[in-house]
Scaffold this active site. Structure first.
Site, mmCIF file in Angstrom:
data_model
loop_
_atom_site.group_PDB
_atom_site.id
_atom_site.type_symbol
_atom_site.label_atom_id
_atom_site.label_comp_id
_atom_site.label_asym_id
_atom_site.label_seq_id
_atom_site.Cartn_x
_atom_site.Cartn_y
_atom_site.Cartn_z
ATOM 1 N NE ARG A 26 44.113 66.975 18.847
ATOM 2 C CZ ARG A 26 43.575 66.499 19.962
ATOM 3 N NH1 ARG A 26 44.051 65.429 20.548
ATOM 4 N NH2 ARG A 26 42.532 67.085 20.521
ATOM 5 N N GLY A 27 45.448 69.738 21.302
ATOM 6 C CA GLY A 27 44.600 69.946 22.471
ATOM 7 C C GLY A 27 45.221 71.065 23.304
ATOM 8 C CB ALA A 28 43.690 74.169 24.609
ATOM 9 C CB ALA A 29 45.283 71.262 28.719
ATOM 10 N NE ARG A 69 46.581 73.767 16.050
ATOM 11 C CZ ARG A 69 45.649 72.886 16.417
ATOM 12 N NH1 ARG A 69 45.909 71.977 17.357
ATOM 13 N NH2 ARG A 69 44.462 72.893 15.853
ATOM 14 C CB CYS A 134 37.031 67.867 19.561
ATOM 15 S SG CYS A 134 38.734 68.077 18.966
ATOM 16 C CG ASP A 203 40.910 74.870 21.119
ATOM 17 O OD1 ASP A 203 39.901 74.201 20.878
ATOM 18 O OD2 ASP A 203 42.069 74.412 21.109
ATOM 19 C CG ASN A 213 35.857 73.032 21.676
ATOM 20 O OD1 ASN A 213 37.027 72.871 22.014
ATOM 21 N ND2 ASN A 213 35.021 72.017 21.598
ATOM 22 C CE LYS A 214 39.265 70.605 16.358
ATOM 23 N NZ LYS A 214 40.357 71.005 15.462
ATOM 24 C CE LYS A 239 42.330 74.588 27.816
ATOM 25 N NZ LYS A 239 41.236 73.627 27.880
HETATM 26 C C1 RUB Z 1 41.199 70.341 20.186
HETATM 27 C C2 RUB Z 1 39.956 70.911 20.783
HETATM 28 C C3 RUB Z 1 39.726 70.657 22.248
HETATM 29 C C4 RUB Z 1 40.326 71.804 23.043
HETATM 30 C C5 RUB Z 1 40.342 71.514 24.542
HETATM 31 O O1 RUB Z 1 41.428 70.778 18.864
HETATM 32 O O2 RUB Z 1 39.184 71.620 20.169
HETATM 33 O O3 RUB Z 1 38.366 70.583 22.556
HETATM 34 O O4 RUB Z 1 41.660 72.029 22.618
HETATM 35 O O5 RUB Z 1 41.262 70.464 24.814
HETATM 36 P P1 RUB Z 1 42.733 70.260 18.076
HETATM 37 P P2 RUB Z 1 41.885 70.298 26.291
HETATM 38 O O6 RUB Z 1 42.629 68.777 17.972
HETATM 39 O O7 RUB Z 1 42.635 70.988 16.747
HETATM 40 O O8 RUB Z 1 43.947 70.723 18.870
HETATM 41 O O9 RUB Z 1 40.731 70.233 27.233
HETATM 42 O O10 RUB Z 1 42.687 69.046 26.240
HETATM 43 O O11 RUB Z 1 42.722 71.520 26.565
#
Ligand code: RUB
Length: 320
Positions: A26-29, A69, A134, A203, A213-214, A239
């Site tokens: 999880r997390g966009a990156a 997702r 988040c 995201d 974002n979250k 993003k």
């Molecule tokens: C994660 C979330 C993060 C972004 C950015 O949501 O909202 O703030 O994805 O993350 P979830 P990053 O837990 O539902 O995936 O900076 O790591 O890309």
């Protein structure tokens, strides 16, 4: 779910798609990196005997990942990058092109996050306190770079219901040696006076500079603006949501109701509706800076950078 007419996909790709769908990944990156690697695995493990069959399998792999997702645009941007570079007149040539593109994409992600971190760190001063929401690897890269510059930074970390991703943030900040205070989401406003920056990830970033974002980010930003606390969004350019250049909106993922309330608790409460949106949109007027690997931008100027990166629209090679 896979379309019944789609070619069979390798186990590694199915496992990655499942891990993204269940939020183990999880997390966009992180999702983007995993998707690129899954495409490389699919290319390596292909049993396609013709270039047409190989291309069709890779498109099916792209569709399988794309459907996992809906909100994080880094996922389709990863697919676009890798599948857009699929090229060759033989199956081995096509395989190499996918594997090389996936490697290049992952390297770019790492480099971009480091560069973004340095830009974000320059906004943080010695002794600053950030409030997080988040868990964002892009946001944490800014804190990590600031710590490496020798700055003392502390953090107030929102737990981020319903899945408590704030716990991951708290643990990773502690690993950097950053003092952490964990608070419930509804305590955020009370602590904003003690905070120098709200620091969140994204995201998706829309063409008008809106930040997806979250869930809870927009309320935090409105409160922070009212308190005069700057809001900084750390987001690599993967993003940026190209579809928003042509008027499309970003689909907000609705997650399982059981994340909020168990079946037993629900039965005990009585007949209720439950809604569980995973993300929200923070309007650009509440955002002070979007920090990317290409520098920091006021949200209103993001559209110019987006046009440079994508032109007026973006292809969907998994649909062709
Ligand atoms: C994660 C979330 C993060 C972004 C950015 O949501 O909202 O703030 O994805 O993350 P979830 P990053 O837990 O539902 O995936 O900076 O790591 O890309």
């Amino acid at each position: 779910m896979t379309d019944t007419d789609d070619p069979a996909l390798c186990d590694a790709l199915e496992e990655t798609a499942e891990a993204i769908a269940t939020m183990e990944t999880r997390g966009a990156a992180t999702i983007a990196a995993a998707a690129a690697e899954a495409l490389a695995e699919q290319a390596r493990e292909t049993d396609a005997e013709s270039t047409a069959a190989f291309r069709e399998t890779m498109r099916a792999a792209g569709r399988r990942l794309y459907d996992t997702r809906p909100t994080a645009v880094s996922l389709p941007n990863a697919l676009r990058y890798v599948l857009g570079r699929m090229d060759g007149s033989t199956v081995p040539a096509l395989q190499s092109s996918v594997v090389e593109a996936a490697d290049a994409f992952r390297t770019r992600l790492d480099t971009a996050q480091d560069e973004l971190g340095s830009v974000g760190a320059n906004r943080l001063r010695d002794g600053d306190t950030v409030m997080t929401h988040c868990h964002s690897t892009d946001a944490l890269a800014c804190v990590e770079a600031a710590v490496e510059q020798g700055k003392d930074v502390s953090a107030i970390v929102k737990e981020t219901r319903p899945r408590n991703q704030g716990h991951i943030t708290a643990r990773q900040l502690r690993e950097m040696g950053v003092p952490v205070t964990l608070v419930v989401d509804s305590a955020a406003r009370r602590y904003l006076d003690e905070v120098d920056h709200v620091l969140v990830g994204a995201d998706s970033i829309a063409a008008d500079g809106g930040v997806v974002n979250k869930i809870g980010t927009s309320g935090l930003a409105v409160n922070a603006r009212e308190r005069g606390t700057p809001i900084m969004v750390a987001a690599q350019t993967i993003k940026f949501h190209p579809d928003t250049l042509t008027g499309h909106t970003v689909e907000i993922e609705m997650r399982d109701e059981s994340e909020l309330v168990s079946d037993e608790e629900r039965a005990d409460i009585g007949d209720i509706d439950v809604e569980n949106p995973a993300f929200d949109v923070t309007p650009p007027r509440y955002v002070d800076a979007i920090v990317t690997e290409s520098g920091q931008f006021p949200p209103e100027s993001i559209v110019t950078l987006m046009r440079e990166l994508f032109g007026e629209s973006a292809a969907k090679p998994w649909e062709e």
